[in-house]
Design a protein around this motif. Structure first.
Motif, mmCIF file in Angstrom:
data_model
loop_
_atom_site.group_PDB
_atom_site.id
_atom_site.type_symbol
_atom_site.label_atom_id
_atom_site.label_comp_id
_atom_site.label_asym_id
_atom_site.label_seq_id
_atom_site.Cartn_x
_atom_site.Cartn_y
_atom_site.Cartn_z
ATOM 1 N N CYS A 39 0.810 -1.212 0.000
ATOM 2 C CA CYS A 39 0.000 0.000 0.000
ATOM 3 C C CYS A 39 0.853 1.276 0.000
ATOM 4 C CB CYS A 39 -0.918 -0.006 1.219
ATOM 5 S SG CYS A 39 -0.016 0.016 2.780
ATOM 6 N N ASN A 42 3.621 1.819 2.494
ATOM 7 C CA ASN A 42 4.933 1.276 2.163
ATOM 8 C C ASN A 42 5.699 2.199 1.216
ATOM 9 O OD1 ASN A 42 4.962 -0.966 3.772
ATOM 10 N ND2 ASN A 42 5.023 -2.458 2.105
ATOM 11 N N CYS A 75 4.698 -6.716 1.519
ATOM 12 C CA CYS A 75 3.282 -6.676 1.903
ATOM 13 C C CYS A 75 2.800 -8.082 2.247
ATOM 14 C CB CYS A 75 2.474 -6.116 0.742
ATOM 15 S SG CYS A 75 0.690 -6.184 1.001
ATOM 16 N N HIS A 76 1.990 -8.181 3.280
ATOM 17 C CA HIS A 76 1.542 -9.473 3.790
ATOM 18 C C HIS A 76 0.030 -9.629 3.667
ATOM 19 C CE1 HIS A 76 1.562 -12.641 7.123
ATOM 20 N NE2 HIS A 76 2.518 -13.013 6.327
ATOM 21 N N CYS A 113 5.827 -5.511 5.943
ATOM 22 C CA CYS A 113 4.880 -6.327 6.706
ATOM 23 C C CYS A 113 5.203 -7.818 6.701
ATOM 24 C CB CYS A 113 3.467 -6.059 6.214
ATOM 25 S SG CYS A 113 2.910 -4.392 6.645
ATOM 26 N N GLN A 235 -3.456 3.587 8.033
ATOM 27 C CA GLN A 235 -4.254 2.372 7.824
ATOM 28 C C GLN A 235 -5.706 2.656 8.172
ATOM 29 O OE1 GLN A 235 -1.069 1.485 9.193
ATOM 30 N NE2 GLN A 235 -0.432 0.420 7.341
HETATM 31 FE FE1 F3S Z 1 0.185 -2.172 3.532
HETATM 32 FE FE2 F3S Z 1 0.391 -4.679 2.829
HETATM 33 FE FE3 F3S Z 1 1.326 -3.923 5.138
HETATM 34 S S1 F3S Z 1 -1.310 -3.392 2.434
HETATM 35 S S2 F3S Z 1 0.041 -2.234 5.733
HETATM 36 S S3 F3S Z 1 2.041 -3.258 3.136
HETATM 37 S S4 F3S Z 1 0.304 -5.817 4.733
#
Ligand code: F3S
Ligand code: SAH
Ligand code: SF4
Length: 475
Positions: A39, A42, A75-76, A113, A235
């Motif tokens: 997102c 990041n 990203c997770h 993440c 967030q």
């Molecule tokens: Fe963003 Fe992915 Fe972390 S959407 S908050 S980078 S899990």
């Protein structure tokens, strides 16, 4: 040669991949290649890690082959997003081997993440990785790299007690590195909502708001560096809260009013919002602030009350529709965007029909939709009644067809309108620029490079697959 970026899909604001403008390398300084997944948060973090590394003498490069340090900011959110990291690490391992055989150093860092969620597991599965660093500790990156260079395999995933924003060595340079006319500014991080499908509360920790003075300083620095449009990030950005100069409790609405007073800051946006945190003051800001753009990303995820409850969204479909009504009354030209999940455990055909009905009622200008992805450690993962993948795929297809139809209808509806366009960057053709409409669309128009940063009046003349066309209105 391995092209790390070639296999990666295009940007989405909700967990896709986003290309970041980077400074070009100079001299023979150490070079860092930063690849950002996920997102906008990041994207912002990658900028700040770049700042922290710049103060250690690193320059950024866009060519992975040139890099002495490759940093994956990960990203997770869905299984696919996490898998991508391991396949990228496989390619990097080969590159590192080749490099080391030629007597050259190459370090690999995993941030973001996946780093936070999987820590040790990454070091086990990917022996080539030198540093694993979570989103709350990236200000410690230079230190971690020094330790890694001394032979340690470093994991930094504790939630740091110090404020990372205050401890970024490059903080005062943030404005200079942004360079564009639009910029992100993180005002809030983490999440206390615990939707049952979502990893964010675990990877980003609990909700924290940055103090007003820090935000105002950063916004002013951005404007001084030529930024005209600032997007506030969090967030749960509308859960931001702080203390005003008079000691009163402030929410995001108050913050927007204050930011709108900064001379030269022409446009404000914020993302991502939770429906439960859209308070009266924030809605009023949409009515009264010219600088606040008429575009709102307000995810609902599903249209069935039963599923919303199982997701722990803590609102009903009717609550959401009423909220949309109020927002549209305050700002009739507002464009809405959303996120949807299909195939949450227990979702029946009838539940899914409720989602379609909600989408038909709202009429979105833009939206992102995903198949439910089981995330280890979240309550959703333990639910029985997981939905078959083929069913998810079919629902996603139907939902996306409807959303795409609405997106096209919205774009078509813009043709003939006169709008303010913020000229952002060079277009494909010489003497053409790409600008941003108030509704976040890319718009092509004839204009000179020297006009980048100007806001001009244009008339929309047509639509393309991913952008609009416009002509200037002579004044
Ligand atoms: Fe963003 Fe992915 Fe972390 S959407 S908050 S980078 S899990
Ligand atoms: N904070 C934002 C969303 C952050 S995640 C909010 O509350 O709206 C971005 C989007 O990814 C979510 O809105 C959701 O649609 C999607 N998402 C999150 N977890 C997911 C999962 N386990 N499977 C599929 N999509 C998911
Ligand atoms: Fe995830 Fe829900 Fe928090 Fe959004 S509000 S980040 S979807 S837990």
């Amino acid at each position: 040669m391995t092209d790390l970026t070639a296999t990666l899909p295009a940007a989405t604001p909700s967990g896709g991949d986003i290309a970041i403008p980077q400074a070009s390398p100079v001299g023979n300084a150490r070079k860092v290649f930063i690849k950002t997944y996920g997102c906008q948060m990041n994207v912002y973090d990658s900028m700040r890690m770049g700042d922290a590394l710049a103060s250690e003498g690193y320059v950024t490069t866009e060519t992975v082959e040139d890099a002495d340090l490759v940093l994956l900011n990960t990203c997770h959110i869905r299984e696919k997003a996490a898998d991508k990291v391991y396949s990228a690490l496989g390619r990097l391992r080969d590159m590192k081997k080749e490099r080391n055989a030629n007597g050259r150093e190459m370090m690999i860092g995993v941030a973001g993440c996946v780093a936070q969620a999987e820590g040790e597991e990454i070091l086990r599965r990917a022996p080539a990785v030198d540093v694993v660093i979570g989103p709350q500790t990236y200000h410690r990156l230079p230190q971690a790299l020094k330790r890694a260079r001394a032979g340690e395999r470093v994991i930094e995933t504790d939630y740091a007690v110090e404020d990372k924003f205050e401890h970024l060595p490059g903080a005062e340079r943030a404005a200079i590195r942004s360079r564009g006319v639009t910029a992100f500014l993180t005002v809030q991080e983490g999440c206390d909502k615990f939707c049952t499908f979502c990893v964010v509360p675990y990877t980003r920790g609990s909700e924290v708001s940055r103090p007003l003075s820090q935000i105002l300083d950063e916004a002013k620095r951005l404007v001084d560096a030529g930024v005209r449009e600032v997007t506030l990030l969090g967030q749960n950005v509308n859960a931001w809260h702080g203390t005003g100069p008079d000691g009163a409790a402030w929410g995001l609405g108050d913050l927007l009013y204050r930011l709108a007073e900064i001379p030269g800051l022409a446009r404000l946006r914020y993302t991502t919002s939770h429906p439960r945190d859209m308070d009266d003051r924030l809605i009023e800001a949409h009515q009264n602030l010219r600088a606040l753009m008429p575009y709102l990303h307000l995810p609902v995820q599903a249209g069935s009350d039963r599923i919303l409850k199982a997701m722990n969204r803590r609102h009903t479909a009717a609550d959401y529709l009423r909220l949309i009504e109020r927002i549209r009354t305050a700002r009739p030209d507002i464009a809405l965007s959303g996120d949807f999940i299909v195939g949450f455990p227990g979702e029946t055909d009838a539940d899914f029909e409720d989602t379609l009905r909600l989408v038909e009622t709202v009429e979105y200008a833009q939206a992102f939709s995903f198949k439910y992805s089981t995330r280890p450690g979240t309550p959703g993962a333990d639910l029985g009644s997981q939905v078959d993948d083929a069913v998810k795929a079919e629902r996603l297809e139907r939902l996306q067809a409807l959303l795409l139809k609405q997106q096209h209808a919205f774009a078509e509806g813009c043709v003939g309108k006169t709008i303010d366009l913020l000229l952002e960057k060079p277009g494909r053709m010489p003497d053409q620029l790409i600008g941003r409409s108030p509704w976040l669309q890319s718009v092509n128009v004839d204009a000179k490079t020297s006009q980048i940063g100007d806001i001009i009046q244009v008339r929309i003349t047509g639509t393309g697959p991913n952008s609009l066309f416009a002509e200037r209105i002579e004044r």
